[in-house]
Design an enzyme around this catalytic site. Structure first.
Site: not given
Length: 632
Positions: A240, A289-293
């Site tokens: 992704e 809101g929940a993760s960093l990429q």
């Protein structure tokens, strides 16, 4: 010139065959012929390599055309459909592209399809919306960023895990929507890809396989799209991220290597020491809101060398792929570092922070026999909330009363331990392997929370400057809550700003700063970071990168047809367009032949002139005196 030559070869010619005017005409004719041939050679070169300004104008024109309705009457257009089965719902995107231009170094020119009203052809559904009476869902909210499952997210296609036979009915409205927009005559050659993300990853493999099997079996029974088992899959977070990176760089034109105006980078190819210079790509930062990429290209293959204990981790975080249609061509070989950090998104980080503060406060109270935070009269003074704002944190039967004191510097310092994860349940942003970044020759785009945090309240979206951002964040945090709400009611902030944004802007700005400069080690004077929500006025989805990657070999079909057409073309086109060296050699041969022909005419003229001169001398010496002697 032919008539002049015939007169010169005639034995009856007793006068000069090439006068001054005739010589000038012959030379003028030769020069004219040479100029015409050179002009004919220049025209194919313009076709093969348009000027840089022309390519730039074509690119701007293409961007404008992307905003117009797709011409479905054009039979040369190709189509593709991608279904994004996400954690909070599913969306379908329809793309189209013209035939490949025949250059094996260029990618397909894929664009999102637009309906007759020039709106993007996209539709979203949520569980329960698979019945025939469901209406098209509105545009998705912009809160989940990287698309990871959050506590407030409702499940997507994974809701059919208990009844896999409902997977096809669940997606039926989306597929009907796509079938209605793609011309019926194109259905059989239109590839369909059903790609599932975070929600499906949480299911056991057995349930994942059951859902995919239902789709592979039943979708072809109802729709004529080009769909096979390999077209339905659960993609990893790494895939992704790669697709997002591809989509952003494609829209920015970073895969168009012919344009030399942009910055370039030297890329190492494999372990053979070979390298090439091409246009620099951009890295992406995406905080949901929940993760960093994060995803960025690693040009130097030596940069992936790491200590032995990190070697396997480095391999798992690097993706190497060829976007070109020919595996022998290395112009589109890319090595991309991709990593996703669960628990490091803006909302989830706030939850971790509140738990951290609650635990630290209770430990401090026990050690010092204090009552801080146990009542509204003795609240914990939170540096990450605006001055005077009151809040309450409830965890496991424990309640912590908080009141904001608006100290941005203290907030940033308090957040630093959270970069290391929490109790081993989250990966450490500091200790996790990260491929080196050449900050002197790189460029990044920040999306989702990076943009909201800089733009919604501070109005600093776009080019990022750490000193400017820090100053604005400190000023905002130091304001009293009543002042901020008054400004909000007065319309001084972005239309997207709400009470939640105002309440946690101080915290999120400090968290973003820590992630960027302490976690990823971006220099404070780094000049090449832009925060954005749209690229060229449109939202770029990872599905665009997915279809670019999935269809990368399709140009081979057009290239094969082009080679067949060239094989049956006439020889002038082959020589003039595809072999410039041979063409210029022919020009030289023709000019040389003209010069030799003129020289031969000159020699013939001289040979014929000698007998004529002898005859005139004989007449002067013999005939004329006899005539004179007969006069009385």
């Amino acid at each position: 010139a032919l008539r002049i030559g015939v007169s010169c070869l005639s034995w009856r010619s007793v006068g000069p065959c090439l006068g001054p005017r005739q010589r000038s005409a012959a030379l003028g004719l030769a020069l004219l012929l040479g100029l015409l041939l050179l002009l004919a050679a220049a025209v194919p070169r313009r076709w093969a390599a348009p000027p840089r300004a022309s390519r730039r104008d074509d690119r701007y024109l293409a961007r404008a055309e992307e905003l117009t309705a797709t011409d479905t009457e054009d039979s040369s257009l190709n189509y593709g459909v991608v279904v994004d089965c996400g954690s909070s719902g599913s969306r379908v995107f329809v793309y189209f592209w013209p035939p490949h231009n025949g250059n094996p170094h260029d990618l397909l020119d894929i664009k999102q399809m637009r309906d007759r009203s020039s709106r993007p052809v996209v539709k979203k559904i949520k569980p329960g919306a698979c019945c025939p009476s469901s209406a098209p869902a509105p545009s998705p909210p912009r809160t989940d960023g990287a698309g990871w499952l959050t506590a407030s997210s409702s499940p997507g296609i994974s809701v059919t895990a208990a009844a896999p036979e409902q997977a096809t009915p669940y997606l039926r409205p989306l597929l009907r929507f796509a079938a209605a927009h793609v011309p019926a005559r194109k259905h059989k050659e239109t590839p369909l890809y059903i790609l599932c993300t975070a929600g499906m990853r949480l299911l056991p493999e057995r349930q994942q396989a059951a859902i995919l099997d239902d789709l592979v079996t039943n979708v072809p029974l109802e729709f004529d799209f080009l769909f096979s088992k390999s077209h339905a899959e659960v993609i990893s977070g790494k895939q992704e991220g790669v697709y997002s990176w591809i989509g952003i760089n494609f829209v920015l034109g970073r895969f168009d290597h012919e344009d030399e105006e942009d910055a370039v980078v030297t890329v190492a190819l494999g372990d053979q020491g070979k390298s090439l210079v091409r246009k620099r790509t951009v890295g992406i930062l995406d905080m949901g809101g929940a993760s960093l990429q994060i995803a960025y290209e690693v040009p130097d293959s030596g940069a992936i060398s790491s200590p032995l204990q990190q070697e396997e981790a480095a391999k798992s975080l690097l993706a190497e792929f060829n976007l070109g249609c020919d595996v022998q061509h290395t112009g589109h070989m890319y090595r991309v570092y991709v990593n996703t950090f669960l628990g490091f998104g803006g909302n989830f980080a706030r939850q971790r922070y509140e738990e951290h503060v609650l635990n630290q406060t209770y430990v401090h109270n026990r050690l010092h026999s204090q009552q801080t935070g146990l009542s509204p009269k003795m609240p914990f003074l939170d540096p990450c909330l605006p001055v005077g704002l009151e809040d309450t944190v409830v965890r496991g039967g424990q309640t912590l009363y908080m009141r904001g004191r608006g100290d941005w510097q203290a907030c940033a310092k308090l957040l630093q331990p959270l970069l290391a994860g929490s109790n081993g349940s989250h990966a450490s942003l500091v200790e996790t392997y990260k491929a080196p970044i050449d900050f002197s020759n790189s460029e990044f785009y920040g999306f989702s929370e990076f943009f909201y945090c800089t733009e919604d309240v501070l109005r600093l979206g776009g080019q990022y400057s750490a000193p400017t951002f820090t100053s604005a964040a400190q000023e905002y945090c130091s304001q009293r809550w009543e002042v901020l709400t008054q400004r909000f009611r007065g319309g001084l902030y972005s239309a997207h700003a709400d009470q939640h944004r105002l309440k946690y802007q101080c915290f999120k700005s400090a968290w973003m700063y820590q992630v960027l400069h302490e976690g990823f080690q971006f220099p404070l004077d780094y000049p090449s970071l832009r925060t954005a929500q749209l690229v060229y006025d449109r939202e770029v989805q990872w599905t665009l990168g997915a279809i670019l990657y999935k269809t990368r070999f399709l140009p081979l079909r057009d290239l094969r047809q082009e080679s067949i057409r060239q094989a049956h073309a006439s020889w002038p086109r082959l020589s003039f367009v595809y072999n410039h060296f041979l063409f210029f050699a022919c020009i030289l041969v023709v000019l040389l032949a003209i010069v030799l022909y003129l020289l031969r005419l000159r020699r013939i003229h001289r040979r014929q002139l000698r007998p004529t001169q002898h005859t005139l001398l004989w007449l002067d010496s013999v005939v004329v005196p006899l005539g004179q002697g007969s006069v009385p």
